[in-house]
Design a protein around this motif. Structure first.
Motif, PDB file in Angstrom:
ATOM      1  N   LEU A 161       0.834  -1.201   0.000  1.00  0.00           N
ATOM      2  CA  LEU A 161       0.000   0.000   0.000  1.00  0.00           C
ATOM      3  C   LEU A 161       0.866   1.246   0.000  1.00  0.00           C
ATOM      4  CD1 LEU A 161      -2.740  -1.076   2.573  1.00  0.00           C
ATOM      5  CD2 LEU A 161      -3.110  -0.639   0.140  1.00  0.00           C
ATOM      6  N   ILE A 171      -1.293   3.669  -2.368  1.00  0.00           N
ATOM      7  CA  ILE A 171      -2.720   3.364  -2.229  1.00  0.00           C
ATOM      8  C   ILE A 171      -3.168   3.802  -0.847  1.00  0.00           C
ATOM      9  CG2 ILE A 171      -4.457   1.542  -2.203  1.00  0.00           C
ATOM     10  CD1 ILE A 171      -2.495  -0.116  -3.958  1.00  0.00           C
ATOM     11  N   LYS A 172      -4.210   4.624  -0.814  1.00  0.00           N
ATOM     12  CA  LYS A 172      -4.768   5.077   0.454  1.00  0.00           C
ATOM     13  C   LYS A 172      -6.239   4.668   0.500  1.00  0.00           C
ATOM     14  CE  LYS A 172      -1.742   9.065   1.167  1.00  0.00           C
ATOM     15  NZ  LYS A 172      -0.585   8.357   0.862  1.00  0.00           N
ATOM     16  N   LEU A 173      -6.624   4.047   1.598  1.00  0.00           N
ATOM     17  CA  LEU A 173      -8.011   3.638   1.781  1.00  0.00           C
ATOM     18  C   LEU A 173      -8.638   4.530   2.841  1.00  0.00           C
ATOM     19  CD1 LEU A 173      -7.536  -0.248   1.866  1.00  0.00           C
ATOM     20  CD2 LEU A 173      -8.238   1.156  -0.066  1.00  0.00           C
ATOM     21  N   ASP A 174      -9.775   5.161   2.473  1.00  0.00           N
ATOM     22  CA  ASP A 174     -10.449   6.002   3.455  1.00  0.00           C
ATOM     23  C   ASP A 174     -11.439   5.167   4.269  1.00  0.00           C
ATOM     24  OD1 ASP A 174     -12.722   5.640   1.847  1.00  0.00           O
ATOM     25  OD2 ASP A 174     -12.492   7.583   0.858  1.00  0.00           O
ATOM     26  N   GLN A 176     -14.178   3.340   2.278  1.00  0.00           N
ATOM     27  CA  GLN A 176     -13.680   2.155   1.582  1.00  0.00           C
ATOM     28  C   GLN A 176     -13.439   1.002   2.552  1.00  0.00           C
ATOM     29  OE1 GLN A 176     -10.362   4.180  -0.300  1.00  0.00           O
ATOM     30  NE2 GLN A 176     -11.254   3.788  -2.323  1.00  0.00           N
ATOM     31  N   LEU A 177     -12.939   1.303   3.747  1.00  0.00           N
ATOM     32  CA  LEU A 177     -12.721   0.257   4.745  1.00  0.00           C
ATOM     33  C   LEU A 177     -14.051  -0.366   5.185  1.00  0.00           C
ATOM     34  CD1 LEU A 177      -9.856   1.758   6.943  1.00  0.00           C
ATOM     35  CD2 LEU A 177      -9.734  -0.189   5.382  1.00  0.00           C
ATOM     36  N   LEU A 235     -15.070  -2.644   2.482  1.00  0.00           N
ATOM     37  CA  LEU A 235     -14.228  -3.834   2.528  1.00  0.00           C
ATOM     38  C   LEU A 235     -14.699  -4.778   3.630  1.00  0.00           C
ATOM     39  CD1 LEU A 235     -11.724  -5.324   1.467  1.00  0.00           C
ATOM     40  CD2 LEU A 235     -10.355  -3.951   3.045  1.00  0.00           C
ATOM     41  N   LEU A 246     -11.648  -3.114  -5.394  1.00  0.00           N
ATOM     42  CA  LEU A 246     -12.198  -1.918  -4.759  1.00  0.00           C
ATOM     43  C   LEU A 246     -11.756  -0.722  -5.585  1.00  0.00           C
ATOM     44  CD1 LEU A 246     -13.659  -0.630  -2.314  1.00  0.00           C
ATOM     45  CD2 LEU A 246     -11.479  -0.660  -1.122  1.00  0.00           C
ATOM     46  N   THR A 283      -8.255  -0.688  -7.231  1.00  0.00           N
ATOM     47  CA  THR A 283      -7.327  -1.415  -6.373  1.00  0.00           C
ATOM     48  C   THR A 283      -7.764  -2.873  -6.238  1.00  0.00           C
ATOM     49  OG1 THR A 283      -6.938   0.597  -5.089  1.00  0.00           O
ATOM     50  CG2 THR A 283      -6.288  -1.460  -4.068  1.00  0.00           C
ATOM     51  N   ASP A 305      -2.296  -1.738  -7.330  1.00  0.00           N
ATOM     52  CA  ASP A 305      -3.000  -0.636  -7.980  1.00  0.00           C
ATOM     53  C   ASP A 305      -3.192  -0.977  -9.445  1.00  0.00           C
ATOM     54  OD1 ASP A 305      -0.387  -0.444  -8.812  1.00  0.00           O
ATOM     55  OD2 ASP A 305      -0.178   1.698  -8.408  1.00  0.00           O
TER      56      ASP A 305
END
Length: 124
Positions: free
Chosen positions: A52, A57-60, A63-64, A67, A86, A89, A105
């Motif tokens: 990541l 790659i950043k998950l906010d 998005q979490l 997931l 996602l 990604t 990515d």
């Protein structure tokens, strides 16, 4: 204290079976809680964290949440190792452990073959 010590045995015999069962019941209560807590969290392996970071790659939080929901759905279907898409990604997730194993990515996904997965989830 009349117990005889033999080679390889430095401690007295364990508590009587009745006492061990009571101790086991006390520890099972906390392990049940730990297991419940573990089932509610998405974890990232060290490898996934590195990927990541390397790939930017950043998950906010939204998005979490998506997931987590996708992992719940995959678990309900009996999935074990799942490819989760996602956005742009790709995440490989070990569903029983709720652990993201690796992340790719869009640029890293070109010409990639995903092996040792038993399911795929497209997260929208």
């Amino acid at each position: 204290m009349n117990e005889r010590l033999t080679v390889g045995r430095l401690y007295p015999t364990p508590a009587a079976p009745l006492q061990r069962n009571q101790a086991a019941k006390q520890t099972n209560g906390s392990s049940d809680f730990d297991r419940l807590l573990q089932n509610q969290i998405v974890k990232f392996s060290h490898h996934a964290e590195m990927r990541l970071q390397q790939r930017g790659i950043k998950l906010d939080s939204e998005q979490l949440c998506k997931l987590e929901s996708a992992i719940d759905k995959a678990a309900a279907k009996g999935a074990k190792d799942t490819l989760m898409m996602l956005g742009g990604t790709a995440l490989i997730v070990n569903v029983p452990n709720r652990t993201v194993v690796t992340a790719l990515d869009g640029a890293s996904m070109k010409e990639q073959v995903f092996t040792q997965i038993d399911s795929a989830v497209i997260i929208t």
